[in-house]
Every structure is written in C-alpha cells, then in structure tokens.
Design a protein around this motif. Sequence first.
Motif, PDB file in Angstrom:
ATOM      1  N   SER A 150       0.836  -1.211   0.000  1.00  0.00           N
ATOM      2  CA  SER A 150       0.000   0.000   0.000  1.00  0.00           C
ATOM      3  C   SER A 150       0.867   1.256   0.000  1.00  0.00           C
ATOM      4  O   SER A 150       0.650   2.179   0.786  1.00  0.00           O
ATOM      5  N   LEU A 151       1.819   1.283  -0.886  1.00  0.00           N
ATOM      6  CA  LEU A 151       2.765   2.396  -0.917  1.00  0.00           C
ATOM      7  C   LEU A 151       2.090   3.703  -1.284  1.00  0.00           C
ATOM      8  O   LEU A 151       1.142   3.735  -2.087  1.00  0.00           O
ATOM      9  N   LYS A 152       2.604   4.775  -0.699  1.00  0.00           N
ATOM     10  CA  LYS A 152       2.082   6.118  -0.912  1.00  0.00           C
ATOM     11  C   LYS A 152       3.202   6.999  -1.463  1.00  0.00           C
ATOM     12  O   LYS A 152       4.384   6.720  -1.209  1.00  0.00           O
ATOM     13  N   PRO A 153       2.856   8.068  -2.155  1.00  0.00           N
ATOM     14  CA  PRO A 153       3.903   8.974  -2.651  1.00  0.00           C
ATOM     15  C   PRO A 153       4.819   9.482  -1.544  1.00  0.00           C
ATOM     16  O   PRO A 153       6.023   9.693  -1.773  1.00  0.00           O
ATOM     17  N   GLU A 154       4.278   9.648  -0.346  1.00  0.00           N
ATOM     18  CA  GLU A 154       5.108  10.137   0.759  1.00  0.00           C
ATOM     19  C   GLU A 154       6.091   9.092   1.268  1.00  0.00           C
ATOM     20  O   GLU A 154       6.919   9.393   2.142  1.00  0.00           O
ATOM     21  N   ASP A 155       6.016   7.870   0.771  1.00  0.00           N
ATOM     22  CA  ASP A 155       7.016   6.859   1.098  1.00  0.00           C
ATOM     23  C   ASP A 155       8.267   6.993   0.229  1.00  0.00           C
ATOM     24  O   ASP A 155       9.253   6.280   0.455  1.00  0.00           O
ATOM     25  N   THR A 156       8.228   7.866  -0.751  1.00  0.00           N
ATOM     26  CA  THR A 156       9.382   8.072  -1.618  1.00  0.00           C
ATOM     27  C   THR A 156      10.580   8.540  -0.801  1.00  0.00           C
ATOM     28  O   THR A 156      10.500   9.523  -0.059  1.00  0.00           O
ATOM     29  N   ALA A 157      11.683   7.799  -0.919  1.00  0.00           N
ATOM     30  CA  ALA A 157      12.875   8.099  -0.129  1.00  0.00           C
ATOM     31  C   ALA A 157      13.993   7.145  -0.520  1.00  0.00           C
ATOM     32  O   ALA A 157      13.758   6.150  -1.220  1.00  0.00           O
ATOM     33  N   VAL A 158      15.168   7.453  -0.037  1.00  0.00           N
ATOM     34  CA  VAL A 158      16.272   6.498  -0.077  1.00  0.00           C
ATOM     35  C   VAL A 158      16.208   5.682   1.209  1.00  0.00           C
ATOM     36  O   VAL A 158      16.241   6.237   2.302  1.00  0.00           O
ATOM     37  N   TYR A 159      16.113   4.380   1.054  1.00  0.00           N
ATOM     38  CA  TYR A 159      15.983   3.473   2.200  1.00  0.00           C
ATOM     39  C   TYR A 159      17.339   2.829   2.480  1.00  0.00           C
ATOM     40  O   TYR A 159      17.971   2.268   1.564  1.00  0.00           O
TER      41      TYR A 159
END
Length: 120
Positions: free
Chosen positions: A83-92
């Motif tokens: 259930s990914l959201k645009p706000e999950d965009t990041a370097v992990y």
Amino acid sequence: VQLQASGGGLVQAGGSLRLACAASGRPFSNLNLAWFRQAPGKEREFVASIRWIGSTIYADSVKDRFTISRDNVKNTVYLQMNSLKPEDTAVYSCAASFRSWGARYDYDYWGQGTLVTVSS
C-alpha cells in the motif's frame, strides 16, 4: 559488518516492493537490524527494526503497511512494503548493531541506500 541493500525502484501508489539487505562479516543472528529512510530535503527517519530475538517495532507512518523480517540462513533482512504512498518516496538504508535497536540512530553499521519512488 558490511551491508548491501537492494530492491528499490519505481512503483505506483498502492503497489508493493520488497527491499533486501544482505549482511556479511560478523555473526548475523546476533545482530539487531533496522531500516531507515531519507526523503529529499528531509532528515533521516526510522522505519522499522527487528531485534536479534525477532521482536519488531515500526514507525507509526508505516505500521500495518510495512513488514520487517529476517532470514538468519541467508544473512538478509527484508522490508516488505505494501500500500505504498507517494510520501514513502525516499532512499531506504539498512543498519545493524549488536547493542542498539529500535528507533535509535546509533547503529554501528550502515549500508548504502536504495531509492524507492512512488508515483501518484
């Protein structure tokens, strides 16, 4: 301990990705492991952690969507992201320690990051 993360990519909102972080160099089963992320222009934030005994803890923003797990045979820690959201965009990035765990930032070992981009 050397950590190598993989599995990032581009996914649409609502989709899923699984990140993996392979460790080498020290006994893996004794390590506490974690995932952190850093979005553009923001500070690094805690995502999830799994202790050497298997207990887990999550940031509120990912609880019930992300699952951290470990495979002590493959020396790998995973982050299943649903259930990914645009706000999950990041370097992990993955991190490891024999003493710290949870949302603390004083892990002893850090891997390079893998980019996750969630499009709307």
